[in-house]
Design a protein around this motif. Sequence first.
Motif, PDB file in Angstrom:
ATOM      1  N   PRO A 147       0.681  -1.280  -0.071  1.00 29.59           N
ATOM      2  CA  PRO A 147      -0.115  -0.020  -0.123  1.00 29.59           C
ATOM      3  C   PRO A 147       0.784   1.329  -0.059  1.00 29.59           C
ATOM      4  CG  PRO A 147       0.128  -1.029   2.226  1.00 29.59           C
ATOM      5  CD  PRO A 147       0.822  -1.758   1.452  1.00 29.59           C
ATOM      6  N   ILE A 148       2.261   1.169  -0.132  1.00 27.82           N
ATOM      7  CA  ILE A 148       2.704   2.317  -0.461  1.00 27.82           C
ATOM      8  C   ILE A 148       2.374   3.227  -1.681  1.00 27.82           C
ATOM      9  CG2 ILE A 148       5.452   3.308  -0.883  1.00 27.82           C
ATOM     10  CD1 ILE A 148       4.769   2.092   2.029  1.00 27.82           C
ATOM     11  N   ARG A 149       2.194   4.487  -1.540  1.00 26.98           N
ATOM     12  CA  ARG A 149       1.943   5.333  -2.601  1.00 26.98           C
ATOM     13  C   ARG A 149       2.644   6.629  -2.534  1.00 26.98           C
ATOM     14  NH1 ARG A 149      -1.190   9.319  -0.583  1.00 26.98           N
ATOM     15  NH2 ARG A 149      -1.993   9.202   1.367  1.00 26.98           N
ATOM     16  N   ASP A 150       2.208   7.529  -3.523  1.00 29.07           N
ATOM     17  CA  ASP A 150       3.001   8.821  -3.594  1.00 29.07           C
ATOM     18  C   ASP A 150       2.224   9.808  -2.348  1.00 29.07           C
ATOM     19  OD1 ASP A 150       4.797   8.603  -5.912  1.00 29.07           O
ATOM     20  OD2 ASP A 150       3.146   9.013  -7.312  1.00 29.07           O
ATOM     21  N   ILE A 151       2.934  10.174  -1.402  1.00 27.25           N
ATOM     22  CA  ILE A 151       2.274  11.189  -0.762  1.00 27.25           C
ATOM     23  C   ILE A 151       2.342  12.679  -0.984  1.00 27.25           C
ATOM     24  CG2 ILE A 151       2.421  12.044   1.908  1.00 27.25           C
ATOM     25  CD1 ILE A 151       1.656   9.208   1.565  1.00 27.25           C
ATOM     26  N   TYR A 152       1.277  13.270  -0.992  1.00 24.79           N
ATOM     27  CA  TYR A 152       1.543  14.714  -1.424  1.00 24.79           C
ATOM     28  C   TYR A 152       1.713  15.861  -0.592  1.00 24.79           C
ATOM     29  CZ  TYR A 152      -0.473  11.871  -5.368  1.00 24.79           C
ATOM     30  OH  TYR A 152      -0.739  10.932  -6.192  1.00 24.79           O
ATOM     31  N   VAL A 153       2.678  16.607  -0.883  1.00 25.05           N
ATOM     32  CA  VAL A 153       2.694  17.896   0.061  1.00 25.05           C
ATOM     33  C   VAL A 153       2.264  19.021  -0.489  1.00 25.05           C
ATOM     34  CG1 VAL A 153       4.537  19.076   1.298  1.00 25.05           C
ATOM     35  CG2 VAL A 153       4.931  16.531   0.863  1.00 25.05           C
ATOM     36  N   SER A 154       1.635  19.834   0.070  1.00 28.47           N
ATOM     37  CA  SER A 154       0.960  21.134  -0.421  1.00 28.47           C
ATOM     38  C   SER A 154       0.518  21.858   0.885  1.00 28.47           C
ATOM     39  CB  SER A 154      -0.315  20.847  -1.387  1.00 28.47           C
ATOM     40  OG  SER A 154      -0.573  21.958  -1.943  1.00 28.47           O
ATOM     41  N   VAL A 155       1.314  22.748   1.245  1.00 27.02           N
ATOM     42  CA  VAL A 155       0.880  23.523   2.341  1.00 27.02           C
ATOM     43  C   VAL A 155       0.920  24.896   1.737  1.00 27.02           C
ATOM     44  CG1 VAL A 155       1.395  24.231   4.795  1.00 27.02           C
ATOM     45  CG2 VAL A 155       1.585  22.051   3.917  1.00 27.02           C
ATOM     46  N   LEU A 156      -0.283  25.720   1.953  1.00 28.08           N
ATOM     47  CA  LEU A 156      -0.314  27.052   1.596  1.00 28.08           C
ATOM     48  C   LEU A 156       0.134  27.306   0.034  1.00 28.08           C
ATOM     49  CD1 LEU A 156       0.630  28.981   4.905  1.00 28.08           C
ATOM     50  CD2 LEU A 156      -1.552  28.766   3.949  1.00 28.08           C
ATOM     51  N   PRO A 157      -0.054  26.344  -1.068  1.00 29.92           N
ATOM     52  CA  PRO A 157       0.328  26.672  -2.233  1.00 29.92           C
ATOM     53  C   PRO A 157       0.268  28.197  -2.696  1.00 29.92           C
ATOM     54  CG  PRO A 157      -1.590  25.535  -2.204  1.00 29.92           C
ATOM     55  CD  PRO A 157      -1.140  25.474  -0.909  1.00 29.92           C
ATOM     56  N   GLU A 158       1.206  28.803  -3.496  1.00 29.00           N
ATOM     57  CA  GLU A 158       1.092  29.962  -3.906  1.00 29.00           C
ATOM     58  C   GLU A 158      -0.044  30.335  -4.810  1.00 29.00           C
ATOM     59  OE1 GLU A 158       5.056  31.265  -5.354  1.00 29.00           O
ATOM     60  OE2 GLU A 158       5.776  31.192  -3.546  1.00 29.00           O
ATOM     61  N   ASN A 159      -0.739  31.424  -5.130  1.00 30.05           N
ATOM     62  CA  ASN A 159      -1.829  31.623  -5.891  1.00 30.05           C
ATOM     63  C   ASN A 159      -2.800  30.622  -6.091  1.00 30.05           C
ATOM     64  OD1 ASN A 159      -0.151  34.015  -6.598  1.00 30.05           O
ATOM     65  ND2 ASN A 159       1.228  32.585  -7.753  1.00 30.05           N
ATOM     66  N   PHE A 160      -3.196  29.794  -4.930  1.00 24.59           N
ATOM     67  CA  PHE A 160      -4.228  29.003  -4.944  1.00 24.59           C
ATOM     68  C   PHE A 160      -5.765  29.424  -5.772  1.00 24.59           C
ATOM     69  CE2 PHE A 160      -7.949  27.177  -3.331  1.00 24.59           C
ATOM     70  CZ  PHE A 160      -7.897  25.600  -3.478  1.00 24.59           C
ATOM     71  N   LEU A 161      -6.139  30.679  -5.336  1.00 19.80           N
ATOM     72  CA  LEU A 161      -7.153  31.131  -5.808  1.00 19.80           C
ATOM     73  C   LEU A 161      -7.068  31.439  -7.337  1.00 19.80           C
ATOM     74  CD1 LEU A 161     -10.118  31.729  -5.289  1.00 19.80           C
ATOM     75  CD2 LEU A 161      -9.384  34.041  -4.739  1.00 19.80           C
TER      76      LEU A 161
END
Length: 220
Positions: A147-161
């Motif tokens: 069950p190992i998979r890609d873990i996604y990092v996204s904290v306060l991504p720039e220009n989200f809106l």
Amino acid sequence: MIISTIGYGATGSGAVYALLKEFSSIQDKSEVEFKLAYQVDGLEDLELHLMKRHAKNASGDAAIKRFKTLIDYYSRVPLTKKLVDPSSFKSISNEYLDGLIQASFKGLESIDTETGSVGKMIIAMAFKKKFIPLFQKITKNPYNFWPIRDIYVSVLPENFLDKTKAYVNKLLEAAGFDLNGNILLNQAFEANDPEASMKFFENSKNVFRIFSRVFAGRLS
């Protein structure tokens, strides 16, 4: 301008939609509900976990994983009306997510062992506690399979809106709309809090004013 009817179910918004379709200056492609902004695991949930409630990285990873599941559901499930062609929706949506993901690595998160079917959770936990450590001890190599998979990092991504607005615009263009004209959508904004949904759409702030003018003209 984005124009959308909104309602709570059986409240007459469909009649308003039918009325607005009669105006030659308004583009209409389909009466199918465009719920992407506020549906569970949609854009509002993505914004919440990436921009407002980013508990460590786990919540952002979970939100992205669930949005990917939403993409797969839209793209694969047959016999449902869709505003955007499934293949276009999938490619545009994945491109959008790629622009939000800041990094990724192979691993296992709590969502993998705490959600889903009981059987799947038990097996995933057994792999995490027993099989994977044993495999790595014997082979001296990392274990990069289920069950190992890609873990996604996204904290306060720039220009989200801005990126989200551009994403929605691409979906509307893929549906055949001219972004320079008036676009009519069905249930694109959540009735309980329309502004939370409207911010993801370019130039949708005057939608209620338009409704009032339409009804005022019809009733006078």
